[in-house]
Design a protein around this motif. Sequence first.
Motif, PDB file in Angstrom:
ATOM      1  N   GLN A   1       0.851  -1.189   0.000  1.00  0.00           N
ATOM      2  CA  GLN A   1       0.000   0.000   0.000  1.00  0.00           C
ATOM      3  C   GLN A   1       0.887   1.239   0.000  1.00  0.00           C
ATOM      4  N   ALA A   2       0.478   2.254  -0.748  1.00  0.00           N
ATOM      5  CA  ALA A   2       1.250   3.489  -0.834  1.00  0.00           C
ATOM      6  C   ALA A   2       1.176   4.245   0.494  1.00  0.00           C
ATOM      7  N   PRO A   3       2.301   4.842   0.935  1.00  0.00           N
ATOM      8  CA  PRO A   3       2.256   5.679   2.148  1.00  0.00           C
ATOM      9  C   PRO A   3       1.355   6.897   1.926  1.00  0.00           C
ATOM     10  N   THR A   4       0.916   7.491   3.018  1.00  0.00           N
ATOM     11  CA  THR A   4       0.073   8.686   2.923  1.00  0.00           C
ATOM     12  C   THR A   4       0.878   9.839   2.352  1.00  0.00           C
ATOM     13  N   ASP A   5       0.345  10.464   1.333  1.00  0.00           N
ATOM     14  CA  ASP A   5       1.064  11.533   0.640  1.00  0.00           C
ATOM     15  C   ASP A   5       1.347  12.703   1.587  1.00  0.00           C
ATOM     16  N   GLY A   6       2.624  13.179   1.575  1.00  0.00           N
ATOM     17  CA  GLY A   6       3.010  14.325   2.384  1.00  0.00           C
ATOM     18  C   GLY A   6       3.289  14.012   3.835  1.00  0.00           C
ATOM     19  N   GLU A   7       3.272  12.721   4.206  1.00  0.00           N
ATOM     20  CA  GLU A   7       3.509  12.344   5.597  1.00  0.00           C
ATOM     21  C   GLU A   7       4.727  11.432   5.717  1.00  0.00           C
ATOM     22  N   VAL A   8       5.377  11.512   6.871  1.00  0.00           N
ATOM     23  CA  VAL A   8       6.516  10.656   7.185  1.00  0.00           C
ATOM     24  C   VAL A   8       6.014   9.424   7.926  1.00  0.00           C
ATOM     25  N   THR A   9       6.412   8.251   7.472  1.00  0.00           N
ATOM     26  CA  THR A   9       6.019   7.009   8.143  1.00  0.00           C
ATOM     27  C   THR A   9       6.860   6.846   9.399  1.00  0.00           C
ATOM     28  N   LEU A  10       6.205   6.637  10.561  1.00  0.00           N
ATOM     29  CA  LEU A  10       6.901   6.704  11.850  1.00  0.00           C
ATOM     30  C   LEU A  10       7.055   5.364  12.545  1.00  0.00           C
ATOM     31  N   CYS A  11       6.051   4.497  12.507  1.00  0.00           N
ATOM     32  CA  CYS A  11       6.145   3.243  13.266  1.00  0.00           C
ATOM     33  C   CYS A  11       5.000   2.318  12.883  1.00  0.00           C
ATOM     34  N   GLU A  12       5.127   1.068  13.330  1.00  0.00           N
ATOM     35  CA  GLU A  12       4.029   0.111  13.245  1.00  0.00           C
ATOM     36  C   GLU A  12       3.773  -0.410  14.654  1.00  0.00           C
ATOM     37  N   VAL A  13       2.535  -0.291  15.110  1.00  0.00           N
ATOM     38  CA  VAL A  13       2.155  -0.770  16.442  1.00  0.00           C
ATOM     39  C   VAL A  13       1.000  -1.743  16.281  1.00  0.00           C
ATOM     40  N   ASP A  14       1.240  -2.999  16.626  1.00  0.00           N
ATOM     41  CA  ASP A  14       0.225  -4.049  16.532  1.00  0.00           C
ATOM     42  C   ASP A  14      -0.405  -4.107  15.142  1.00  0.00           C
ATOM     43  N   GLY A  15       0.449  -4.039  14.116  1.00  0.00           N
ATOM     44  CA  GLY A  15      -0.011  -4.180  12.751  1.00  0.00           C
ATOM     45  C   GLY A  15      -0.556  -2.922  12.116  1.00  0.00           C
ATOM     46  N   ARG A  16      -0.617  -1.826  12.833  1.00  0.00           N
ATOM     47  CA  ARG A  16      -1.145  -0.585  12.295  1.00  0.00           C
ATOM     48  C   ARG A  16      -0.004   0.395  12.031  1.00  0.00           C
ATOM     49  N   ILE A  17       0.029   0.956  10.814  1.00  0.00           N
ATOM     50  CA  ILE A  17       1.064   1.904  10.431  1.00  0.00           C
ATOM     51  C   ILE A  17       0.643   3.314  10.830  1.00  0.00           C
ATOM     52  N   HIS A  18       1.572   4.067  11.446  1.00  0.00           N
ATOM     53  CA  HIS A  18       1.299   5.437  11.867  1.00  0.00           C
ATOM     54  C   HIS A  18       2.216   6.394  11.125  1.00  0.00           C
ATOM     55  N   SER A  19       1.675   7.494  10.681  1.00  0.00           N
ATOM     56  CA  SER A  19       2.449   8.521   9.995  1.00  0.00           C
ATOM     57  C   SER A  19       1.908   9.897  10.369  1.00  0.00           C
ATOM     58  N   MET A  20       2.723  10.921  10.136  1.00  0.00           N
ATOM     59  CA  MET A  20       2.329  12.298  10.431  1.00  0.00           C
ATOM     60  C   MET A  20       2.931  13.219   9.376  1.00  0.00           C
ATOM     61  N   ASN A  21       2.384  14.417   9.290  1.00  0.00           N
ATOM     62  CA  ASN A  21       2.974  15.434   8.435  1.00  0.00           C
ATOM     63  C   ASN A  21       4.423  15.654   8.836  1.00  0.00           C
ATOM     64  N   TYR A  22       5.313  15.747   7.847  1.00  0.00           N
ATOM     65  CA  TYR A  22       6.750  15.771   8.146  1.00  0.00           C
ATOM     66  C   TYR A  22       7.167  16.982   8.972  1.00  0.00           C
ATOM     67  N   GLU A  23       6.375  18.054   8.979  1.00  0.00           N
ATOM     68  CA  GLU A  23       6.742  19.225   9.769  1.00  0.00           C
ATOM     69  C   GLU A  23       6.496  19.009  11.253  1.00  0.00           C
ATOM     70  N   TYR A  24       5.613  18.079  11.594  1.00  0.00           N
ATOM     71  CA  TYR A  24       5.262  17.841  13.005  1.00  0.00           C
ATOM     72  C   TYR A  24       5.518  16.402  13.431  1.00  0.00           C
ATOM     73  N   ALA A  25       6.241  15.645  12.634  1.00  0.00           N
ATOM     74  CA  ALA A  25       6.400  14.215  12.897  1.00  0.00           C
ATOM     75  C   ALA A  25       7.085  13.958  14.230  1.00  0.00           C
ATOM     76  N   ASN A  26       6.493  13.067  15.029  1.00  0.00           N
ATOM     77  CA  ASN A  26       7.050  12.697  16.334  1.00  0.00           C
ATOM     78  C   ASN A  26       6.590  11.288  16.675  1.00  0.00           C
ATOM     79  N   VAL A  27       7.523  10.335  16.619  1.00  0.00           N
ATOM     80  CA  VAL A  27       7.167   8.942  16.867  1.00  0.00           C
ATOM     81  C   VAL A  27       6.705   8.714  18.292  1.00  0.00           C
ATOM     82  N   ASN A  28       7.116   9.571  19.235  1.00  0.00           N
ATOM     83  CA  ASN A  28       6.744   9.389  20.646  1.00  0.00           C
ATOM     84  C   ASN A  28       5.250   9.601  20.886  1.00  0.00           C
ATOM     85  N   VAL A  29       4.551  10.150  19.922  1.00  0.00           N
ATOM     86  CA  VAL A  29       3.099  10.279  20.040  1.00  0.00           C
ATOM     87  C   VAL A  29       2.435   8.905  20.049  1.00  0.00           C
ATOM     88  N   PHE A  30       3.047   7.934  19.356  1.00  0.00           N
ATOM     89  CA  PHE A  30       2.456   6.611  19.198  1.00  0.00           C
ATOM     90  C   PHE A  30       3.111   5.544  20.071  1.00  0.00           C
TER      91      PHE A  30
END
Length: 487
Positions: free
Chosen positions: A8-37
Amino acid sequence: MRNLLEFQAPTDGEVTLCEVDGRIHSMNYEYANVNVFTNTVENHPQIYIMRDSLYPIKLGDDAKELFLSVEVPFLKQLVQIYYEQGYVEMLHLAASHNKFILSNLAKIVLKTINNIDRVRTMFNPTFKQSRMKIISDISWNRNWMNSPLRCIAWHSDSTKIAVGTCDDTVRIYLKNAALTPILKCKQQKNITAIEWRPMSDSEIAVACELCIIIWNVDPHSVVTRPSVSNAIILQRNNHQPIVSIAWSPYGDTLASVAAQDSTVLVWDVEFNRTSTLKRPGCSGNSLLKWSPNGKKLFCATTTLVFRVWECQTWKAERWNVLTDRVQTSCWSPCGSTLLFATTQETIIYALSFVKSEFIFAHDSSNSPNAAIPLYDVSKVDIDGIIVGGIIQNMDWDPTGNHVAVIFSETNYVAVFTVISDPVLQLNPSFLVAGTPDEYPCLIAFQKNFHEGACLAIGWSSGRLQYFPIIYSDLASSDRVKKNVYYN
């Protein structure tokens, strides 16, 4: 054969940050913070190395401009050139002077060397290239010449990562540490690989163009610039440029290969002694990987040939690829399976080794001397993004559940899930996207990450990202344990 269209294609304009229990998390690259997840990597050292912040590289000619020229005796000039630039440049200097006997002798020696090089070039084209070009072509790093980050290496037992940069410096980043040890000396030029010594908390091998330096970095010391007097320098004539090193799993020996040397050197580090593994042929070597169980040593040459050495008898099984050479490889955690990819084919191949015999786990009766094509990674268009192509590097995580791949021309990291029973399979998991103006240059799985897997990604901007793959519930934890390879 399966292909990358299953991702599956990553979300456009977002940085891919982590996978938690099979779910992929991403955020806008200007505010990306893996510690949120997830907070599993919040204490990992933050690394962002800008090229402008590195120590400037001073070339020899630039340094000479700071001094007034003086008349230097001819013999002293020869000695200086020999120590600074080697015997070939010394011969050129001798041939250019009006010392009749010495100049003629130097010209004869140079002519002999050139004739020998022509013969060697017929068998190994890398002899025609500069060492910097050879290293850049062979390196796992997608942009070794210009990337701020040249190589990375995780320690096997602690959250500690070594980072080699383009200013020929190695920085040691520790978890929650106030100081960052810096390893640098004049012999450490054009770093090609870094490997922590197993069973040791402080020793690390740094492979350079002309030598290997074994540094001792005391984790409890307050000294940030260890002296080279505490290091061991390993060097042999004609063993250059050194492009790959590998410690045995117990840390008792170190193996190294060079792109213009057909031999594999196995070092007894403490005594600076070597044993030589050699087979007929004039080709150099490009890649070494010791199996995690210590039974086999994979060695790729700069040609079609690669070998797998049996470490008890030191006998080698020879294999040929179809075109060019092997670019990258990785062992399963138990050492029973080897994945590899070449510089011309967009396919991940697999070799399976059972009970020290070189046979396939699948259809071995019909094709005992051919690798299994496991996955087609040809370039594809997934919802407007281009993924795949020739593989630059890949790594297998210590739990045996994931394989990460980066490509030489496209800008995403592909992560596969490994299924080992009943037949080895790679299943598409997810793609990791960086910021719009960067691409992945380096990848390495952390060796002691207990919450699942953690992939370090070195981006072209100099940013080092930690991508955690977390299994928080008991069922997933049991699945992780069951999927680990065993002998």
